[in-house]
Enzyme design. Structure first.
Site, short mmCIF file in Angstrom:
data_model
loop_
_atom_site.label_atom_id
_atom_site.label_comp_id
_atom_site.label_asym_id
_atom_site.label_seq_id
_atom_site.Cartn_x
_atom_site.Cartn_y
_atom_site.Cartn_z
N GLY A 80 -58.55 -34.12 8.03
CA GLY A 80 -59.54 -34.88 7.25
C GLY A 80 -59.02 -35.97 6.34
O GLY A 80 -59.79 -36.56 5.59
N TRP A 82 -58.03 -39.09 6.92
CA TRP A 82 -58.63 -40.41 7.14
C TRP A 82 -60.06 -40.42 6.62
O TRP A 82 -60.51 -41.41 6.04
CB TRP A 82 -58.62 -40.77 8.64
N ASP A 108 -64.02 -33.79 15.64
CA ASP A 108 -62.75 -33.21 16.08
C ASP A 108 -62.99 -31.98 16.96
O ASP A 108 -64.02 -31.33 16.85
CB ASP A 108 -61.85 -32.82 14.90
N ASP A 124 -65.49 -31.85 21.57
CA ASP A 124 -64.44 -32.45 22.41
C ASP A 124 -64.94 -33.82 22.82
O ASP A 124 -65.90 -33.94 23.59
CB ASP A 124 -64.18 -31.57 23.64
N ASP A 148 -57.48 -41.39 15.49
CA ASP A 148 -56.10 -40.93 15.30
C ASP A 148 -55.86 -39.78 16.28
O ASP A 148 -55.02 -38.93 16.06
CB ASP A 148 -55.94 -40.46 13.84
N LYS A 188 -54.72 -45.05 17.44
CA LYS A 188 -53.29 -44.72 17.59
C LYS A 188 -52.92 -44.79 19.06
O LYS A 188 -53.64 -44.29 19.92
CB LYS A 188 -53.05 -43.31 17.07
C1 LIG Z 1 -53.13 -36.41 14.19
S1 LIG Z 1 -54.60 -35.47 14.12
C2 LIG Z 1 -55.66 -36.44 13.13
C3 LIG Z 1 -55.30 -36.50 11.68
C4 LIG Z 1 -56.39 -37.14 10.86
N1 LIG Z 1 -56.48 -38.57 11.08
C5 LIG Z 1 -56.19 -36.90 9.39
O1 LIG Z 1 -55.97 -37.86 8.65
O2 LIG Z 1 -56.28 -35.75 8.96
C6 LIG Z 1 -55.25 -35.69 15.71
C7 LIG Z 1 -56.53 -34.92 15.96
O3 LIG Z 1 -57.10 -35.34 17.19
C8 LIG Z 1 -57.89 -34.26 17.64
N2 LIG Z 1 -58.25 -34.43 19.04
C9 LIG Z 1 -57.41 -34.51 20.10
N3 LIG Z 1 -58.11 -34.60 21.24
C10 LIG Z 1 -59.42 -34.60 20.89
C11 LIG Z 1 -60.63 -34.64 21.63
N4 LIG Z 1 -60.62 -34.70 22.96
N5 LIG Z 1 -61.79 -34.61 20.95
C12 LIG Z 1 -61.80 -34.53 19.60
N6 LIG Z 1 -60.68 -34.46 18.84
C13 LIG Z 1 -59.51 -34.50 19.48
C14 LIG Z 1 -56.99 -33.06 17.40
O4 LIG Z 1 -57.74 -31.86 17.37
C15 LIG Z 1 -56.35 -33.40 16.06
O5 LIG Z 1 -56.99 -32.75 15.00
#
Ligand SMILES: C[S@@+](CC[C@H](N)C(=O)[O-])C[C@H]1O[C@@H](n2cnc3c(N)ncnc32)[C@H](O)[C@@H]1O
Length: 233
Positions: A80, A82, A108, A124, A148, A188
């Site tokens: 969370g 961002w 997420d 998802d 991200d 990203k």
């Molecule tokens: C690096 S983290 C994000 C960090 C976030 N920006 C923060 O500041 O806290 C990447 C996130 O992408 C989510 N993610 C990956 N694939 C996803 C998908 N298909 N649908 C939703 N979320 C996804 C992961 O669950 C993970 O929590």
């Protein structure tokens, strides 16, 4: 066990982590890096849920897309950081008197602890109907779509790269669908060769496409961020 190995009286004390039974060398290195990372310390001091918060802060300091009143979609928002930054900058809680009030919608795979001022959903993003569902939650256009998202690491660099590009392309298509003219897309990507098509696509749809590595992004990571501004609609 973590121990302080620097001299007394020094301000920036370096923490050295001893290897311990049951802890692999890579997790010892990870722990040592976390304990000595100034962004990890800043995140704790400033109440952010992770050091990732500083990446979007730095990108926004440069490109200024999180303005009061902006409507933001944050894809892959857990834990969370961002969203926390976006809530403050777009004035989602109305804390900046006289300024427009924005909105933040976070998505997420994982459940996210509530964040005051943000609407959070577990979904998802790649599942069937996710786009339509997000549009319904959004209830209109967005000014910023930011992602991200990172797929769980497979341990194989090229596979991870292709997966993140697929996530990024899917996020870009959502952005084309929901962005207001003039809007911004931030995502990203991992440098690795397959991002050419994405760049080409973004250049057709936005007036400017920049590739940036903010200082908070670790220099030993291949991640970078694409910031596309001026959506042509
Ligand atoms: C690096 S983290 C994000 C960090 C976030 N920006 C923060 O500041 O806290 C990447 C996130 O992408 C989510 N993610 C990956 N694939 C996803 C998908 N298909 N649908 C939703 N979320 C996804 C992961 O669950 C993970 O929590």
């Amino acid at each position: 066990m973590a121990k302080n190995t620097s001299g007394r009286g020094q301000r920036d004390l370096k923490v050295k982590v001893k290897t311990a039974r049951g802890r692999s060398l890579s997790s010892t290195r990870w722990l040592q890096r976390q304990l000595n990372d100034p962004y990890v310390k800043r995140a704790q001091a400033e109440g952010y849920r992770g050091r990732a918060a500083f990446k979007i802060l730095e990108l926004d300091d440069k490109f200024r897309f999180l303005v009061p009143g902006a409507r933001v979609v944050d894809l892959g928002c857990a834990p969370g950081g961002w969203c926390q930054v976006a809530v403050k900058r777009v004035n989602a809680l109305g804390e900046k008197p006289g300024k427009r009030i924005g909105t933040v919608l976070g998505i997420d795979l994982q459940e996210v602890e509530p964040i005051a001022g943000a609407e959070l959903h577990q979904l998802d993003f790649m599942s069937d109907g996710a786009d339509a569902q997000i549009k319904e939650w959004l209830g209109g256009k967005a000014d910023v779509v930011m992602s991200d998202m990172a797929a769980a690491s497979s341990g194989h660099k090229q596979t991870d790269h292709l997966r993140i590009i697929a996530l990024c392309e899917a996020a870009a298509h959502l952005a084309f669908d929901v962005l207001e003219e003039g809007g911004t897309f931030v995502a990203k990507v991992l440098a690795g060769g397959a991002e050419g098509e994405l760049q080409k696509l973004l250049k057709q749809k936005f007036t400017k496409v920049a590739n940036v590595k903010p200082p908070a992004s670790r220099s030993d990571s291949s991640e970078k961020f694409v910031v596309a501004t001026g959506f042509r609609g």
